[in-house]
Scaffold this motif. Structure first.
Motif, short mmCIF file in Angstrom:
data_model
loop_
_atom_site.label_atom_id
_atom_site.label_comp_id
_atom_site.label_asym_id
_atom_site.label_seq_id
_atom_site.Cartn_x
_atom_site.Cartn_y
_atom_site.Cartn_z
N ARG A 171 -46.58 19.40 -18.71
CA ARG A 171 -48.00 18.96 -18.33
C ARG A 171 -47.96 17.65 -17.50
NH1 ARG A 171 -49.14 21.16 -23.55
NH2 ARG A 171 -49.52 18.99 -24.52
N VAL A 172 -47.18 16.71 -17.80
CA VAL A 172 -47.19 15.49 -17.29
C VAL A 172 -46.26 15.77 -15.74
CG1 VAL A 172 -46.05 13.00 -17.30
CG2 VAL A 172 -47.13 13.92 -19.30
N LEU A 173 -45.25 16.27 -15.86
CA LEU A 173 -44.60 16.57 -14.65
C LEU A 173 -45.11 17.60 -13.67
CD1 LEU A 173 -40.74 16.61 -16.09
CD2 LEU A 173 -42.05 14.86 -15.07
N GLY A 174 -45.44 18.54 -14.18
CA GLY A 174 -46.16 19.50 -13.28
C GLY A 174 -45.06 20.74 -12.99
N THR A 175 -45.55 21.98 -12.57
CA THR A 175 -44.83 23.06 -12.06
C THR A 175 -43.71 22.67 -11.16
OG1 THR A 175 -46.60 24.45 -12.58
CG2 THR A 175 -44.63 25.52 -11.55
N GLY A 176 -44.31 22.00 -9.98
CA GLY A 176 -43.27 21.91 -9.01
C GLY A 176 -42.13 20.82 -9.22
N LEU A 177 -42.30 19.80 -10.08
CA LEU A 177 -41.00 18.90 -10.53
C LEU A 177 -40.31 19.72 -11.57
CD1 LEU A 177 -39.94 16.20 -9.91
CD2 LEU A 177 -41.67 15.21 -11.74
N THR A 178 -40.97 20.41 -12.24
CA THR A 178 -40.25 21.19 -13.28
C THR A 178 -39.32 22.02 -12.61
OG1 THR A 178 -41.94 21.10 -14.93
CG2 THR A 178 -40.37 22.64 -15.20
N HIS A 179 -39.55 22.77 -11.56
CA HIS A 179 -38.74 23.71 -10.86
C HIS A 179 -37.68 23.00 -10.08
CE1 HIS A 179 -40.83 27.24 -11.92
NE2 HIS A 179 -41.80 27.08 -11.18
N LEU A 180 -37.75 21.82 -9.58
CA LEU A 180 -36.98 20.89 -8.88
C LEU A 180 -35.95 20.34 -9.82
CD1 LEU A 180 -35.88 19.23 -6.60
CD2 LEU A 180 -37.53 17.52 -7.19
N LEU A 181 -36.46 19.90 -11.12
CA LEU A 181 -35.67 19.71 -12.29
C LEU A 181 -34.56 20.59 -12.79
CD1 LEU A 181 -37.70 17.23 -14.53
CD2 LEU A 181 -35.66 16.57 -13.40
N ARG A 182 -35.25 21.87 -12.61
CA ARG A 182 -34.40 22.99 -13.26
C ARG A 182 -33.20 23.27 -12.06
NH1 ARG A 182 -34.32 28.08 -15.53
NH2 ARG A 182 -33.44 29.77 -14.33
N ARG A 183 -33.42 23.25 -11.04
CA ARG A 183 -32.29 23.50 -9.92
C ARG A 183 -31.45 22.46 -9.97
NH1 ARG A 183 -36.56 26.56 -8.44
NH2 ARG A 183 -36.39 28.54 -7.24
N THR A 184 -31.97 21.25 -9.80
CA THR A 184 -31.05 20.03 -10.10
C THR A 184 -29.95 19.91 -11.20
OG1 THR A 184 -32.59 18.72 -8.88
CG2 THR A 184 -31.08 17.50 -10.08
N MET A 185 -30.66 20.39 -12.44
CA MET A 185 -29.69 20.34 -13.61
C MET A 185 -28.80 21.50 -13.38
SD MET A 185 -30.42 17.67 -14.93
CE MET A 185 -29.17 18.24 -16.59
#
Length: 210
Positions: A171-185
């Motif tokens: 909720r803090v990070l938001g959907t966009g940043l979550t997807h970015l973290l997913r691809r980065t990780m």
């Protein structure tokens, strides 16, 4: 001979470094995007319990099983690295599996908890190899193996606590940043998988470390 306290701390630090709960959080968040918050919590509990059982059984019996089947640790490391790489590629390309609402909640949660959460995210090839080495049946007594067993349980409890905070962080990070973290990780995980394969090949061929 290490005392139980020193051995426990040594094993705890080793397992924490290998399982790396903090960096696993984005992987957990990315793998559970199709679940509700309640389902995500249940998946986290089930996945950690399954990973604990997998690693505990593999720690006690893995060395015997691999030897009985004529499989070397290097071969297991290469095979595990390939599976991990395939999962990492799906993360980078954004191939998240969204299950239709008609799939029962229990089945949806269990499927995600087993794969990819329990394995290969938590009980991956690196964790399996580490637990086999830490519980080497030819080097350690049963008492020392129980210390390792306790250290594993402690690390997984910490991992579960971090996973359960995933909903708040999403909720803090938001959907966009979550997807970015997913691809980065996913990219980092792919590099780790390649490193597992190349390290095993280098050891087999007696080449310098990569």
């Amino acid at each position: 001979m290490l005392t139980d306290q020193v051995l426990f701390i040594t094993q705890l630090v080793t397992l924490w470094a290998v399982l790396d709960p903090i960096s696993h959080l984005p992987l957990f968040m990315g793998a559970t995007t199709s679940l509700t918050e309640g389902e995500r919590r249940r998946a986290a509990v089930i996945a950690v319990l399954l990973a604990f059982v997998i690693l505990a059984i593999f720690g006690f019996c893995g060395q015997f099983l691999l030897h009985a089947m004529g499989i070397s640790l290097l071969s297991f490391q290469i095979a595990g690295g390939i599976v991990l790489f395939l999962f990492a590629v799906s993360m980078v390309l954004g191939e998240t599996k969204h299950m239709p609402p008609s799939v029962p909640t229990g089945e949806r949660v269990m499927e995600v908890a087993v794969y990819p959460l329990a394995t290969p995210i938590i009980a991956g090839p690196g964790a399996m190899l580490t637990i086999v080495l830490l519980m080497d049946n030819n080097r350690y007594s049963r008492a020392e193996q129980l210390v390792t067993f306790s250290a594993l349980a402690t690390v997984l409890v910490g991992l579960l606590a971090i996973f359960l905070l995933g909903g708040i962080l999403m909720r803090v990070l938001g959907t966009g940043l979550t997807h970015l973290l997913r691809r980065t990780m996913g990219l980092v995980l792919a590099a780790l998988a390649v490193n597992l394969v190349l390290s095993a090949a280098a050891t087999w061929l007696k080449l310098p470390e990569i």
